[in-house]
Scaffold this motif. Structure first.
Motif, mmCIF file in Angstrom:
data_model
loop_
_atom_site.group_PDB
_atom_site.id
_atom_site.type_symbol
_atom_site.label_atom_id
_atom_site.label_comp_id
_atom_site.label_asym_id
_atom_site.label_seq_id
_atom_site.Cartn_x
_atom_site.Cartn_y
_atom_site.Cartn_z
ATOM 1 N N TYR A 3 0.830 -1.205 0.000
ATOM 2 C CA TYR A 3 0.000 0.000 0.000
ATOM 3 C C TYR A 3 0.866 1.257 0.000
ATOM 4 N N ILE A 4 1.947 1.212 0.763
ATOM 5 C CA ILE A 4 2.854 2.363 0.823
ATOM 6 C C ILE A 4 3.514 2.581 -0.531
ATOM 7 N N THR A 6 2.286 1.751 -3.428
ATOM 8 C CA THR A 6 1.241 2.274 -4.308
ATOM 9 C C THR A 6 1.047 3.771 -4.075
ATOM 10 N N ILE A 7 1.029 4.182 -2.812
ATOM 11 C CA ILE A 7 0.907 5.606 -2.486
ATOM 12 C C ILE A 7 2.087 6.383 -3.066
ATOM 13 N N ILE A 8 3.281 5.814 -2.955
ATOM 14 C CA ILE A 8 4.490 6.475 -3.466
ATOM 15 C C ILE A 8 4.405 6.643 -4.984
ATOM 16 N N ILE A 10 1.716 6.669 -6.953
ATOM 17 C CA ILE A 10 0.663 7.642 -7.298
ATOM 18 C C ILE A 10 1.125 9.059 -6.982
ATOM 19 N N ALA A 11 1.759 9.244 -5.814
ATOM 20 C CA ALA A 11 2.233 10.580 -5.432
ATOM 21 C C ALA A 11 3.302 11.079 -6.399
ATOM 22 N N ILE A 29 3.262 17.204 -2.578
ATOM 23 C CA ILE A 29 3.022 15.797 -2.915
ATOM 24 C C ILE A 29 4.350 15.072 -3.094
ATOM 25 N N ALA A 33 6.012 11.652 -1.082
ATOM 26 C CA ALA A 33 6.590 10.505 -1.794
ATOM 27 C C ALA A 33 8.061 10.319 -1.441
#
Length: 190
Positions: A3-4, A6-8, A10-11, A29, A33
């Motif tokens: 999940y982390i 994925t966040i990275i 996307i960011a 943002i 990231a």
């Protein structure tokens, strides 16, 4: 952990998209990231990548400060500085990072990794300074990382850097047009 990551991803993509529009949100943002990536790489023992992302975090803080100096300025003033000088900085960084990659890290792909890292470092510095040549350095870095991903058969990074390459080309074209229009407007007023 996925999940982390994925966040990275996307960011990072959002940060580059905002950068192509000269939007101040790119730095906030990007900071999220970069900090998350620094921590993950440090935990995984990837210290060179962790150091680069620590540098990116610092550049994001500089970007937040510099790009927020004049909040009424929606269209950032894009400047061109000596391209040759920036290439020399990149060469010195490339040599230094290359030596570290070969001697200390013992990287199999020191050349490509060093080119990608050196051009990314200079690209970040130039973007903070609102220099249009930042996009050229990002394009070169993305080409190096695309090549590295292809050589190592790391398809997820090939896709990520492929997308970032497209955004960098878009950013260069869009900001070159904006820069040229600003020059024409300045000459029209004289």
């Amino acid at each position: 952990m996925s999940y982390i990551v994925t966040i990275i991803v996307i960011a990072n993509i959002l940060s580059v998209l905002y950068a192509t529009d000269n939007n101040r949100l790119t730095w906030s943002i990007g900071l999220v990231a970069s900090v998350l990536t620094t921590i993950i790489f440090a935990i995984d023992g990837m210290y060179m990548s962790s150091l680069y992302n620590l540098y990116s975090s610092i550049m994001c803080i500089c970007g937040i400060i510099l790009w927020n100096k004049n909040k009424s300025d929606n269209i950032k003033t894009l400047i061109r500085q000596d391209f040759f000088t920036n290439c020399l900085y990149t060469l010195w960084l490339f040599l230094g990072i290359g030596i570290i990659n070969i001697v200390i890290v013992k990287s199999e792909h020191a050349l490509l990794d060093s080119v990608g890292t050196a051009t990314a470092i200079i690209g970040m510095l130039l973007l903070v300074k609102k220099n249009i040549y930042a996009w050229i350095f990002f394009i070169l870095g993305d080409i190096a990382y695309i090549t590295l991903s292809f050589v190592t058969h790391d398809w997820k990074y090939l896709i990520i850097y492929g997308v970032l390459f497209i955004f960098a080309v878009h950013g260069y074209i869009k900001n070159t047009i904006l820069f040229n229009n600003n020059i024409k407007q300045e000459h029209g007023k004289i």
